[in-house]
Design a protein around this motif. Sequence first.
Motif, mmCIF file in Angstrom:
data_model
loop_
_atom_site.group_PDB
_atom_site.id
_atom_site.type_symbol
_atom_site.label_atom_id
_atom_site.label_comp_id
_atom_site.label_asym_id
_atom_site.label_seq_id
_atom_site.Cartn_x
_atom_site.Cartn_y
_atom_site.Cartn_z
ATOM 1 N N ALA A 1 -12.565 -27.011 34.551
ATOM 2 C CA ALA A 1 -11.757 -26.238 35.496
ATOM 3 C C ALA A 1 -10.313 -26.722 35.582
ATOM 4 O O ALA A 1 -9.395 -25.912 35.731
ATOM 5 C CB ALA A 1 -12.404 -26.294 36.888
ATOM 6 N N ASN A 2 -10.092 -28.012 35.506
ATOM 7 C CA ASN A 2 -8.751 -28.577 35.680
ATOM 8 C C ASN A 2 -7.875 -28.220 34.479
ATOM 9 O O ASN A 2 -8.144 -28.655 33.356
ATOM 10 C CB ASN A 2 -8.866 -30.100 35.818
ATOM 11 N N PRO A 3 -6.794 -27.445 34.671
ATOM 12 C CA PRO A 3 -5.969 -27.025 33.522
ATOM 13 C C PRO A 3 -5.344 -28.186 32.758
ATOM 14 O O PRO A 3 -5.173 -28.104 31.544
ATOM 15 C CB PRO A 3 -4.889 -26.146 34.167
ATOM 16 N N LEU A 4 -4.994 -29.260 33.453
ATOM 17 C CA LEU A 4 -4.406 -30.408 32.772
ATOM 18 C C LEU A 4 -5.442 -31.109 31.899
ATOM 19 O O LEU A 4 -5.189 -31.413 30.727
ATOM 20 C CB LEU A 4 -3.839 -31.382 33.808
ATOM 21 N N ILE A 5 -6.620 -31.361 32.457
ATOM 22 C CA ILE A 5 -7.677 -32.005 31.683
ATOM 23 C C ILE A 5 -8.119 -31.098 30.538
ATOM 24 O O ILE A 5 -8.468 -31.560 29.451
ATOM 25 C CB ILE A 5 -8.873 -32.359 32.590
ATOM 26 N N VAL B 1 -0.202 -33.675 45.579
ATOM 27 C CA VAL B 1 -1.337 -32.803 45.268
ATOM 28 C C VAL B 1 -0.809 -31.521 44.631
ATOM 29 O O VAL B 1 -0.047 -30.775 45.252
ATOM 30 C CB VAL B 1 -2.161 -32.469 46.524
ATOM 31 N N ALA B 2 -1.182 -31.283 43.367
ATOM 32 C CA ALA B 2 -0.794 -30.056 42.669
ATOM 33 C C ALA B 2 -1.912 -29.032 42.802
ATOM 34 O O ALA B 2 -3.093 -29.380 42.783
ATOM 35 C CB ALA B 2 -0.527 -30.352 41.198
ATOM 36 N N CYS B 3 -1.547 -27.757 42.955
ATOM 37 C CA CYS B 3 -2.538 -26.699 43.144
ATOM 38 C C CYS B 3 -2.490 -25.706 41.988
ATOM 39 O O CYS B 3 -1.410 -25.317 41.532
ATOM 40 C CB CYS B 3 -2.302 -25.969 44.461
ATOM 41 N N PHE B 4 -3.664 -25.295 41.518
ATOM 42 C CA PHE B 4 -3.783 -24.331 40.433
ATOM 43 C C PHE B 4 -4.725 -23.213 40.859
ATOM 44 O O PHE B 4 -5.716 -23.460 41.549
ATOM 45 C CB PHE B 4 -4.362 -24.987 39.171
ATOM 46 N N ARG B 5 -4.421 -22.010 40.416
ATOM 47 C CA ARG B 5 -5.357 -20.899 40.583
ATOM 48 C C ARG B 5 -6.109 -20.713 39.274
ATOM 49 O O ARG B 5 -5.508 -20.532 38.216
ATOM 50 C CB ARG B 5 -4.620 -19.627 40.972
ATOM 51 N N VAL B 6 -7.421 -20.759 39.383
ATOM 52 C CA VAL B 6 -8.285 -20.755 38.206
ATOM 53 C C VAL B 6 -9.325 -19.655 38.372
ATOM 54 O O VAL B 6 -9.845 -19.454 39.480
ATOM 55 C CB VAL B 6 -8.981 -22.129 38.058
ATOM 56 N N PRO B 7 -9.658 -18.917 37.310
ATOM 57 C CA PRO B 7 -10.692 -17.882 37.421
ATOM 58 C C PRO B 7 -12.064 -18.486 37.668
ATOM 59 O O PRO B 7 -12.406 -19.531 37.119
ATOM 60 C CB PRO B 7 -10.638 -17.175 36.064
ATOM 61 N N ARG C 1 -17.614 -26.090 16.313
ATOM 62 C CA ARG C 1 -18.838 -26.256 17.100
ATOM 63 C C ARG C 1 -18.597 -26.294 18.607
ATOM 64 O O ARG C 1 -19.512 -26.041 19.383
ATOM 65 C CB ARG C 1 -19.567 -27.540 16.675
ATOM 66 N N VAL C 2 -17.395 -26.665 19.048
ATOM 67 C CA VAL C 2 -17.118 -26.768 20.485
ATOM 68 C C VAL C 2 -16.116 -25.691 20.872
ATOM 69 O O VAL C 2 -14.981 -25.681 20.381
ATOM 70 C CB VAL C 2 -16.565 -28.160 20.851
ATOM 71 N N TRP C 3 -16.532 -24.779 21.752
ATOM 72 C CA TRP C 3 -15.630 -23.728 22.228
ATOM 73 C C TRP C 3 -15.291 -24.010 23.690
ATOM 74 O O TRP C 3 -16.166 -24.054 24.542
ATOM 75 C CB TRP C 3 -16.262 -22.346 22.102
ATOM 76 N N PRO C 4 -13.995 -24.208 24.009
ATOM 77 C CA PRO C 4 -13.596 -24.599 25.365
ATOM 78 C C PRO C 4 -13.291 -23.394 26.255
ATOM 79 O O PRO C 4 -12.781 -22.369 25.795
ATOM 80 C CB PRO C 4 -12.332 -25.415 25.106
ATOM 81 N N ILE C 5 -13.589 -23.543 27.534
ATOM 82 C CA ILE C 5 -13.307 -22.512 28.533
ATOM 83 C C ILE C 5 -12.632 -23.179 29.725
ATOM 84 O O ILE C 5 -13.156 -24.160 30.270
ATOM 85 C CB ILE C 5 -14.599 -21.810 29.009
ATOM 86 N N ASN C 6 -11.477 -22.652 30.155
ATOM 87 C CA ASN C 6 -10.790 -23.164 31.338
ATOM 88 C C ASN C 6 -11.144 -22.269 32.520
ATOM 89 O O ASN C 6 -10.525 -21.230 32.741
ATOM 90 C CB ASN C 6 -9.284 -23.174 31.093
ATOM 91 N N ALA C 7 -12.170 -22.659 33.267
ATOM 92 C CA ALA C 7 -12.644 -21.836 34.380
ATOM 93 C C ALA C 7 -13.457 -22.692 35.331
ATOM 94 O O ALA C 7 -13.951 -23.762 34.968
ATOM 95 C CB ALA C 7 -13.494 -20.669 33.866
ATOM 96 N N GLY D 1 -1.205 -23.093 35.498
ATOM 97 C CA GLY D 1 -2.473 -22.535 35.930
ATOM 98 C C GLY D 1 -3.445 -22.508 34.783
ATOM 99 O O GLY D 1 -3.206 -23.068 33.724
ATOM 100 N N ALA D 2 -4.575 -21.827 35.001
ATOM 101 C CA ALA D 2 -5.599 -21.782 33.967
ATOM 102 C C ALA D 2 -5.095 -21.051 32.734
ATOM 103 O O ALA D 2 -4.290 -20.124 32.819
ATOM 104 C CB ALA D 2 -6.842 -21.091 34.504
#
Length: 644
Positions: free
Chosen positions: A118-122, A190-196, A138-144, A4-5
């Motif tokens: 949004a995609n946890p794998l990517i 098809v894989a499913c993820f719950r993401v905030p 300089r780059v701050w990532p957010i998984n959402a 997941g995220a």
Amino acid sequence: MPAGALPLRHPPSCWPNCWGSLLGLHPSFDRQQRLWERGMMRFVGRRQSSGLDFRDLRCPFGTYALDVEFASLEERGRQEEDMLGIEGATTVDVGANLGFRSIYLAARMQRSVLAIEANPLIYRLLLWNIRANNVTDRVWPINAALSGDGSGRCDPSSGLLVDCVTLRVDVDIAKSHRSGFAGGSCGKGVACFRVPAWSLGNLLEALGIQEVDHLKLNCEGCEYHVLSDPAVQHMTSSGRLRISGEIHHPDRFPGISSEMATATMDVMCKVLLKLESAYFEEAEKWDALLEIYISTLNRALAEGDVTQNHFADGWPLRQGAAHALALRALGRREAAPGRPLDIIVCYCSERLSWLRAFHKLPWRDENRSAAIRELVTLRIYHKCGGYGTGVREAESERLRTEWGPYFREVDVRYVDDVLRADDDSAYLAFIIDWYEDLPEYTVFLHADAPEHIPSLELLTDSVYAAIRGFLPSGIGFVHFAHNYVLLDWGCDQRKDCEGRQLEPEFSTLWKRVFGASVAPSLAAGHVNAYCCVQFMVHRSRIRLRPKSFYEHGLAYFGTTAESYHRLFPVGRVVRKADVFGRTPGQLAMYIWHAMFGEALKLPRRQQAERVEISGVQVGELCSLSFRGLVVLHVELLTITKQQR
């Protein structure tokens, strides 16, 4: 694949003005992330260009994003530089994917970037690319995911699901768009993820980010939520915010710029690029890709996403499809007389296990064993096989026994140098040996070729296309190496630049090899080429020069010590450092392409000279896609702002 995220991490209070790489604070340095990367090494492809370094998942059709994004990386970067005009401000990249735009803006324009994926794998791959390009400061990532009013309240482990959204991701990313998003129910590929889910305004407030002057959008449909966000509307109305990217449902945005409502046509062009990059493959693979293109186009026409206006505005679908079919037709030509292709390997004692890649690559479905065994000859030019007839015969037999089952024929030939000449004497010896009976194409390689070639697919696909008759006759020389050397780098500012230091020895070597009275200047940028010498040549290019030219070259480099003597101003001096460093060979790296009729200033592969096929002006291309196919690319397929 992550379950997941990943948890939201706030940037440190100093961001985006922190000093250093934020080692230990940035999510890309997380221990679990590093372990994940280690486990994914065999499934990940890598692409380097213009000083940037990216990774992506491999799949049956190559890598699903590197091939299309690298085609327009520099062009889109220049457009953004023209639009933004200033360095040092902040970009929010919504739909960051692998980080192409985020990393480019951070590395080239010194901008701070909030990269939302949004995609946890990517997202895992995004972290990897951020760290690999040294832009963690300089780059701050957010998984959402972004929504209309979310506040990130999502923790499935504790039952908190208020702001959770479910993402469905196609496991076979090759058949989906770059995001990997899919429809349908979970399971069966098809894989499913719950993401905030967050609204952009709430996310910026939670992270303490107040000033944003650039918003890049490409989030597969979340654009409506983002552009409707009060915080975004406030920044837009104040004139501080510039917006770029793609709109996937333009009907929801009355008055939206037509330049942004191009997603469908963009996708169609990228499908064409994929179709073109596989033009020489077996019918099963080609037909499957063609079916994808035709069905996608028919669906877009039926739904009104593609109209006559798009063709009138310059989108090159007709030209691109016609060109891909013309490339496919090349395989119907009558085979040229003689052997199709010889592979020449300059060998000492290296491991040659990589030669099996010509039959099959572990991460791809194609098995080309039958064609390679029937059409490709391997010739090993041995440079250090010991002394004595018995030793050499035993070594030759070992190599023939090991590699005989893989190729049409395996030949081992020893080349003895007065002083170390490595590939120079090996390559020249082959040309002299076979000048009257050359194959249509010859591939010249070092025994450690994978260290010099960005991807073995660049090499194996090129060989496969050549032996199947799919290379246009206009392709006479192709360099496979990855390191493009700018010999004049810094010479306009420094007297001790590399080009100026090498100038005296290079000038002497040039005059001796070519029998010239003048030589091009390295410091002035007259000569540029790839390091190191791994290339493919058509026999017509080799025969541009008489056999005596190559015999003279072999005498200069191999059967005499003249190439070493000429490094010293007077006398017949040989310095130990020159022998260990094989200085003549290092200098000769920059003349091989000139021997075979290429321009002295060898262009980068993606900018190579144009040839004409069926009346269409196209460019010779070896590295547009990550797979590095030696294919022809329609100029019109380069998606630029002017074409839109």
